[in-house]
Write an enzyme that holds these catalytic residues in place. Structure first.
Site, PDB file in Angstrom:
ATOM      1  N   ASN A 243       0.850  -1.186   0.000  1.00 52.60           N
ATOM      2  CA  ASN A 243       0.000   0.000   0.000  1.00 52.60           C
ATOM      3  C   ASN A 243       0.888   1.238   0.000  1.00 52.60           C
ATOM      4  OD1 ASN A 243       0.861   0.431   2.687  1.00 52.60           O
ATOM      5  ND2 ASN A 243      -0.950  -0.599   3.533  1.00 52.60           N
TER       6      ASN A 243
ATOM      7  N   ASP B 163      -7.094  -6.396   1.745  1.00 47.47           N
ATOM      8  CA  ASP B 163      -7.141  -7.866   1.685  1.00 47.47           C
ATOM      9  C   ASP B 163      -8.088  -8.327   0.589  1.00 47.47           C
ATOM     10  OD1 ASP B 163      -5.462  -7.903   3.935  1.00 47.47           O
ATOM     11  OD2 ASP B 163      -7.158  -7.906   5.309  1.00 47.47           O
TER      12      ASP B 163
ATOM     13  N   GLU C  10       3.519   1.339   2.815  1.00 44.58           N
ATOM     14  CA  GLU C  10       4.553   0.326   2.622  1.00 44.58           C
ATOM     15  C   GLU C  10       5.479   0.704   1.473  1.00 44.58           C
ATOM     16  OE1 GLU C  10       1.462  -3.064   4.304  1.00 44.58           O
ATOM     17  OE2 GLU C  10       1.784  -2.811   2.148  1.00 44.58           O
TER      18      GLU C  10
END
Length: 515
Positions: free
Chosen positions: A225, A299, A228
């Protein structure tokens, strides 16, 4: 033969490897293929507690929440697993839980969702990772986490020993590494060894807080994301319209750091950026949504992306489908899943997506009042191909709202001949409207879109590079009211006419750059 390498027939003929648009039947087709997927990672339980606040506590000026509702849902790697199962994959989860109430609840919910839990190790004395959120009147107030200080070596070794057999004969393996300790030591080393010599047909997806330690695995996909990706690059990706451009500027660094064949960076409200090792960057746009108490949309994105890619959908189409799935769950409260029916109904909603001129004008007025720039383009968009999707993504980047005006069926016949269009305007509107870069679709029946341009007065009018501004009657109209005409890239080796000719004469696919 695995689903990724099979030439699967679709209801309309052809195969999934050539499917480039999102249509209502597609989720059901993916579920029918049912790829076998193993998820390895940090399984968690998400708690959502809500109540009312009517007073402050005596000890401190802190609100007292009278809890009225408690709900729990699989989180982390477990959320990825249940989303995969809900979309039709045959899923097994490898991880650890404690022999506590939270662990029992997590296993119960996984079993009910159809996830194979036979490779989840139950560890006495271990605290199952639980993240509980407290809210009132729609406002998230607090989250408290319960985690194990460490996972016993015996549990890690037992899981590691099972991995070589577990990942055999799988269509995809998803690594969900949230830094909770399971994917370290023997589990990581065994997993890397077991997948190092994997067949080309086995898809490996790394969804990790830090994907760099998995670079040696050479995954097919890494899915960081924004935060990250920031840490990987060592730069700050603050929430702004510039984030996609910054990600693209650092594409080679992301590819090198992750070791992946392609990186998909999810950017919340800015959608997602697909960065392949070769070929064009591809972007999706998230559908606007007000703030919700939602968790786990990432997710869901990874699950839908994995399912689609494992079933041989092109990578760009897989990313578009993943964005559609994430758009569904982000509108719900709590940690939720996107099912095959959810996704099919969402895509079906685009079937009647074309707006009439009056309603479109009202919507455009609302966006313009908010300071947003309108981009208009038009065309037949009969058999959607990569030239279309590349062009529409470029058009979207010119402004804030993209309107696509489709030639009516009669108009297409007048332009292309009596045997066109291949697809009716209803079907064309549904497919084009399902693209995340497209905000509105309308239909025009005039020889040129000039009346529509005069009614909407878009700030930017875009056309493909096979036109020039001098050739466009519309250009003079746009420039007269102060608008801008943009000529975009043209994919010279791809056209609807050429695609239709290959279909009719059995020419088969032609080599194209990876998508």
């Amino acid at each position: 033969m695995t689903p990724r390498s099979a030439a699967e027939n679709t209801p309309g003929g052809g195969d999934l490897a050539g499917q480039r648009g999102l249509e209502e039947w597609l989720p059901r087709r993916l579920a029918a293929i049912g790829p076998a997927v193993t998820v390895v990672g940090d399984a968690m339980l998400d708690g959502w507690w809500s109540g009312t606040i009517e007073r402050l506590c005596r000890e401190a000026p802190a609100p007292v929440v009278d809890i009225g509702k408690r709900s729990f849902a699989p989180g982390g790697a477990a959320n990825t697993a249940v989303n995969l199962a809900a979309l039709g994959a045959r899923v097994r989860l490898v991880g650890v839980v404690g022999c506590d109430v939270a662990g029992a609840e997590l296993l119960r919910q996984l079993g009910e969702a159809g996830v194979d839990t036979g490779n989840i190790c139950r560890v006495p004395g271990l605290t199952t990772t639980t993240k509980t959120r407290i809210s009132s009147a729609g406002q998230l107030l607090l989250r408290f986490d319960e985690t194990a200080e460490r996972i016993p070596a015996a549990a890690l070794n037992a899981s590691a020993r099972s991995l070589p057999a577990v990942v055999q004969n799988q269509d995809a393996v998803v690594i969900c590494d949230y830094g909770a300790g399971f994917l370290s030591g023997p589990v990581k080393s065994t997993l890397v060894t077991a997948l190092a010599g994997r067949p080309e047909s086995v898809l490996v997806v790394v969804d990790a807080h830090d994907p760099r330690p998995w670079a040696a695995l050479r995954p097919d996909l890494a899915t960081p994301n924004a935060q990250e990706a920031s840490e990987v690059l060592g730069i700050k990706l603050s929430a702004s319209s510039r984030r996609p451009a910054v990600v693209v500027e650092h594409r080679q660094e992301l590819l090198r750091a992750t070791g992946a064949a392609a990186v998909v960076v999810t950017l919340d409200r800015e959608g997602a950026i697909l960065i392949p090792s070769s070929g064009d960057v591809h972007r999706t746009w998230a559908k606007p949504v007000t703030e919700k108490q939602a968790s786990g949309a990432g997710d869901t994105f990874v699950a839908a992306l994995t399912l689609a890619r494992a079933a041989s959908l092109p990578l760009t189409t897989s990313v578009d489908l993943a964005q559609a799935a994430a758009d569904i769950v982000v509108r719900r409260t709590g940690t939720s899943v996107c099912s095959t029916d959810d996704l099919g109904q969402h895509l079906a909603s685009f079937a009647d997506t074309a707006l009439d001129a009056g309603e479109l004008a009202r919507q455009i007025s609302r966006h313009r009042a908010a300071g947003q720039r309108i981009v208009l383009t038009n065309g037949c968009f009969d058999v959607l191909h990569r030239g279309h999707t590349r062009y529409l993504n470029q058009a979207k980047q010119l402004g804030d709202i993209l309107v696509v005006a489709l030639n009516s069926d009669d108009s297409v016949r007048a332009l292309k001949g009596p045997d066109r269009p291949i697809n009716s305007v209803t079907d064309r509107a549904a497919v084009v409207g399902a693209l995340s870069c497209v905000d509105y679709v309308t239909v025009f029946d005039t020889p040129t879109p000039v009346p529509l341009i005069e009614a909407l007065r878009p700030e930017i009018y875009a056309k493909g590079g096979d036109y020039s501004s001098e050739m466009l009657t519309e250009a003079r109209v746009v420039e007269r009211y102060g608008g801008t005409v943009a000529i975009l890239d043209y994919v010279a080796d791809v056209s609807t006419t050429a695609v239709v000719k290959r279909i009719r004469h059995g020419g088969g696919a032609v080599p194209v750059e990876p998508t």
